[in-house]
Motif scaffolding. Structure first.
Motif, mmCIF file in Angstrom:
data_model
loop_
_atom_site.group_PDB
_atom_site.id
_atom_site.type_symbol
_atom_site.label_atom_id
_atom_site.label_comp_id
_atom_site.label_asym_id
_atom_site.label_seq_id
_atom_site.Cartn_x
_atom_site.Cartn_y
_atom_site.Cartn_z
ATOM 1 N N THR A 108 0.839 -1.193 0.000
ATOM 2 C CA THR A 108 0.000 0.000 0.000
ATOM 3 C C THR A 108 0.876 1.246 0.000
ATOM 4 O O THR A 108 2.085 1.182 0.248
ATOM 5 C CB THR A 108 -0.918 0.035 1.236
ATOM 6 O OG1 THR A 108 -0.134 -0.140 2.420
ATOM 7 C CG2 THR A 108 -1.968 -1.055 1.180
ATOM 8 N N ARG A 109 0.255 2.364 -0.286
ATOM 9 C CA ARG A 109 0.962 3.644 -0.296
ATOM 10 C C ARG A 109 0.515 4.464 0.903
ATOM 11 O O ARG A 109 -0.670 4.719 1.099
ATOM 12 C CB ARG A 109 0.671 4.388 -1.597
ATOM 13 C CG ARG A 109 1.428 5.699 -1.771
ATOM 14 C CD ARG A 109 1.393 6.119 -3.235
ATOM 15 N NE ARG A 109 0.026 6.160 -3.744
ATOM 16 C CZ ARG A 109 -0.726 7.258 -3.749
ATOM 17 N NH1 ARG A 109 -0.248 8.384 -3.264
ATOM 18 N NH2 ARG A 109 -1.949 7.237 -4.253
ATOM 19 N N ILE A 110 1.457 4.856 1.748
ATOM 20 C CA ILE A 110 1.171 5.610 2.964
ATOM 21 C C ILE A 110 1.513 7.074 2.730
ATOM 22 O O ILE A 110 2.627 7.398 2.314
ATOM 23 C CB ILE A 110 1.965 5.055 4.156
ATOM 24 C CG1 ILE A 110 1.598 3.588 4.400
ATOM 25 C CG2 ILE A 110 1.714 5.871 5.409
ATOM 26 C CD1 ILE A 110 2.436 2.906 5.453
ATOM 27 N N LYS A 111 0.557 7.947 2.962
ATOM 28 C CA LYS A 111 0.800 9.375 2.763
ATOM 29 C C LYS A 111 0.060 10.169 3.833
ATOM 30 O O LYS A 111 -0.917 9.694 4.428
ATOM 31 C CB LYS A 111 0.338 9.807 1.378
ATOM 32 C CG LYS A 111 -1.129 9.587 1.098
ATOM 33 C CD LYS A 111 -1.554 10.119 -0.262
ATOM 34 C CE LYS A 111 -1.476 11.623 -0.301
ATOM 35 N NZ LYS A 111 -2.000 12.197 -1.570
ATOM 36 N N VAL A 112 0.543 11.392 4.079
ATOM 37 C CA VAL A 112 -0.099 12.273 5.053
ATOM 38 C C VAL A 112 -1.436 12.740 4.495
ATOM 39 O O VAL A 112 -1.519 13.268 3.388
ATOM 40 C CB VAL A 112 0.795 13.486 5.376
ATOM 41 C CG1 VAL A 112 0.055 14.463 6.276
ATOM 42 C CG2 VAL A 112 2.089 13.018 6.050
ATOM 43 N N ASP A 113 -2.504 12.526 5.269
ATOM 44 C CA ASP A 113 -3.837 12.932 4.852
ATOM 45 C C ASP A 113 -4.224 14.284 5.458
ATOM 46 O O ASP A 113 -4.758 15.146 4.763
ATOM 47 C CB ASP A 113 -4.851 11.867 5.265
ATOM 48 C CG ASP A 113 -6.273 12.235 4.888
ATOM 49 O OD1 ASP A 113 -6.494 12.630 3.732
ATOM 50 O OD2 ASP A 113 -7.165 12.138 5.753
ATOM 51 N N LYS A 114 -3.942 14.484 6.745
ATOM 52 C CA LYS A 114 -4.328 15.729 7.393
ATOM 53 C C LYS A 114 -3.534 15.941 8.678
ATOM 54 O O LYS A 114 -3.176 14.975 9.349
ATOM 55 C CB LYS A 114 -5.829 15.727 7.707
ATOM 56 C CG LYS A 114 -6.376 17.056 8.205
ATOM 57 C CD LYS A 114 -7.886 17.009 8.375
ATOM 58 C CE LYS A 114 -8.424 18.360 8.844
ATOM 59 N NZ LYS A 114 -9.912 18.333 9.014
ATOM 60 N N GLU A 115 -3.253 17.211 8.973
ATOM 61 C CA GLU A 115 -2.601 17.592 10.220
ATOM 62 C C GLU A 115 -3.618 18.212 11.176
ATOM 63 O O GLU A 115 -4.523 18.923 10.751
ATOM 64 C CB GLU A 115 -1.480 18.597 9.976
ATOM 65 C CG GLU A 115 -0.202 18.024 9.433
ATOM 66 C CD GLU A 115 0.906 19.068 9.402
ATOM 67 O OE1 GLU A 115 0.656 20.218 9.865
ATOM 68 O OE2 GLU A 115 1.995 18.761 8.908
ATOM 69 N N PHE A 116 -3.461 17.908 12.452
ATOM 70 C CA PHE A 116 -4.277 18.519 13.499
ATOM 71 C C PHE A 116 -3.307 19.163 14.495
ATOM 72 O O PHE A 116 -2.735 18.477 15.342
ATOM 73 C CB PHE A 116 -5.151 17.476 14.201
ATOM 74 C CG PHE A 116 -6.088 16.737 13.287
ATOM 75 C CD1 PHE A 116 -7.386 17.173 13.090
ATOM 76 C CD2 PHE A 116 -5.657 15.593 12.613
ATOM 77 C CE1 PHE A 116 -8.255 16.488 12.249
ATOM 78 C CE2 PHE A 116 -6.511 14.898 11.771
ATOM 79 C CZ PHE A 116 -7.811 15.352 11.592
ATOM 80 N N LYS A 117 -3.118 20.468 14.372
ATOM 81 C CA LYS A 117 -2.141 21.166 15.206
ATOM 82 C C LYS A 117 -2.700 21.438 16.594
ATOM 83 O O LYS A 117 -3.888 21.715 16.765
ATOM 84 C CB LYS A 117 -1.733 22.490 14.550
ATOM 85 C CG LYS A 117 -0.998 22.327 13.231
ATOM 86 C CD LYS A 117 -0.598 23.693 12.675
ATOM 87 C CE LYS A 117 0.113 23.544 11.344
ATOM 88 N NZ LYS A 117 0.509 24.860 10.770
ATOM 89 N N SER A 118 -1.814 21.357 17.575
ATOM 90 C CA SER A 118 -2.203 21.649 18.948
ATOM 91 C C SER A 118 -2.466 23.141 19.122
ATOM 92 O O SER A 118 -1.734 23.980 18.571
ATOM 93 C CB SER A 118 -1.098 21.209 19.918
ATOM 94 O OG SER A 118 -0.876 19.828 19.831
ATOM 95 N N ARG A 119 -3.508 23.470 19.887
ATOM 96 C CA ARG A 119 -3.774 24.859 20.242
ATOM 97 C C ARG A 119 -4.597 24.891 21.531
ATOM 98 O O ARG A 119 -5.629 24.235 21.648
ATOM 99 C CB ARG A 119 -4.506 25.587 19.122
ATOM 100 C CG ARG A 119 -5.828 24.993 18.684
ATOM 101 C CD ARG A 119 -6.435 25.805 17.531
ATOM 102 N NE ARG A 119 -7.773 25.383 17.194
ATOM 103 C CZ ARG A 119 -8.064 24.389 16.381
ATOM 104 N NH1 ARG A 119 -7.078 23.721 15.798
ATOM 105 N NH2 ARG A 119 -9.321 24.058 16.138
#
Length: 410
Positions: A108-119
């Motif tokens: 399979t191909r693994i890629k970044v889908d979304k970032e959730f930044k801390s705040r």
């Protein structure tokens, strides 16, 4: 009706139905889906024939199973040629396979889908995670502020705090939602706290004292962790008895006795899959594999920057076929190994914050990684998508048609 006892049985005609002299031209009954009428010669009682003898299925205790029992094919292949009442829509040559899709990290191909930044209070200081299916939520540990956030399993919107906004949690570390409905949480100065749902909320039910690191669930629902006891480390297996976990088995991690100078062992993470334990050691930069059946132990990896090397391995993922993904807390890279420990590939990716990996959480066709970079640096969560390649034979769509049951038998 039964024949008189003094009268011999008539030989059965293999081309006719029991109790009916009409010939059967085929074993397959084709019914018109647009007409509710059906053959009136079909027997009403499928558990007993005209001779009073029981046939296939549950009507005969300990009887022979139906040769096509796992499908919706309703024709019975037997000497008495009996047919069972079935609706037209049930007479299909194939059925939908509802098997859960299989995921393979090597195909399979693994890629970044979304970032959730801390705040502020959102994803603040994220270290360890678990999926609480009962509430359709993900629990994310904030080890710095001694609290655990509750987030929606899809949108990751905050829903509250676990077990409540006011709790006496002290330095929470690994957390695991168990199949029995309880939640296990390692608190550094205490041990393993067990939380149970009382119908209204989760409350602490029990405490297993000790210096534990890493949490996993065994195939039988047991609770597995690594305990540091003096200079040695032990695998502790607790079984659920009378609603409480009790120590059932211990095993010394003898594989880590060969210490590297200046790099003391620090086993910190454990995963249980396919009756094996996968334990990462960021202190010695190694990965240990313990077979729970044979009790054999092996280790691979070393400190460095090569293919078989780590700098600070911590979180571990194991897919459905035994491939291993190890996250390096120092570099943020993902190392993929096959079930025998042979290095397959190394995955690098971009993020808007430092990639100090703490935990993995597999969620269907994606997995999350938690990144904690200290109180003064930005942290967050990254969702990785697992995309099948064109030649990936391990993954399949949600609905996949299998061949005719007759093909399977042949």
């Amino acid at each position: 009706p039964q024949p008189p006892q003094n009268q011999p049985k008539q030989p059965s005609n293999q081309n006719s139905l029991p109790g009916n002299g009409s010939p059967v031209h085929s074993n397959i009954v084709l019914l018109d889906c647009g007409d509710d009428t059906r053959d009136k010669t079909v027997l009403e009682d499928s558990n007993e024939d005209a001779d009073g003898e029981e046939g296939w299925g549950e009507g005969k205790e300990g009887g022979e199973p139906h040769p096509l029992d796992n499908s919706r094919w309703e024709d019975i292949v037997s000497d008495d040629r009996r047919m069972v009442d079935a609706t037209a829509l049930e007479c299909t040559l194939w059925d939908l396979d509802k098997t859960v899709p299989t995921y393979c990290l090597t195909s399979t191909r693994i890629k970044v889908d979304k970032e959730f930044k801390s705040r502020e209070d959102l994803y603040s200081n994220p270290t360890f995670m678990t999926h609480l299916a009962r509430n359709k939520s993900i629990l994310i540990v904030d080890s710095l502020r001694n609290r655990i956030g509750v987030y929606d399993e899809v949108s990751l919107e905050q829903k509250g705090w676990f077990p409540s906004s006011r709790s006496d949690i002290q330095v929470p570390l690994n957390i695991l939602a168990l199949s029995c409905g309880k939640v296990a949480l390692i608190e550094k100065p205490k041990g393993i706290s067990i939380y149970a749902y009382d119908g209204n909320k989760y409350a602490r039910e029990d405490l297993i004292k000790g210096k534990f690191r890493g949490l996993a669930e065994g195939p039988d629902g047991s609770l597995i962790s690594i305990e540091e006891f003096g200079p040695k480390y032990y695998v502790r297996i607790h079984d659920l008895k009378k609603k409480k976990f009790r120590l059932e088995e211990s095993m010394e991690l003898s594989v880590i006795q060969n210490k590297v100078t200046g790099m003391p062992p620090l086993p910190r993470y454990v995963v249980c899959k396919h009756n094996k334990l996968y334990i990462s050691d960021p202190g010695s930069a190694r990965l240990y594999i313990v077979d729970m059946l044979s009790r054999s132990q092996e280790a691979f990896g070393s400190y460095g920057s090569g293919d078989m090397c780590f700098q600070k391995p911590l979180p571990v993922l194991v897919d459905d076929v035994g491939n291993i993904c190890v996250g390096d807390q120092e570099t943020g890279r993902l190392h993929i190994f096959d079930p025998k420990g042979v290095h397959i590939k190394k995955i690098s990716y971009k993020a808007s914050f430092k990639k100090s990996l703490f935990d993995f959480l597999w969620m269907g066709d994606c997995f999350y990684g938690s990144y904690y970079n200290g109180p003064k640096e930005e942290s967050g969560i990254i969702r990785f998508s697992v995309l099948p390649r064109d030649n990936c034979v391990a993954s399949r769509p949600d609905e996949f048609r299998v061949g005719s049951p007759l093909d399977i038998l042949m």
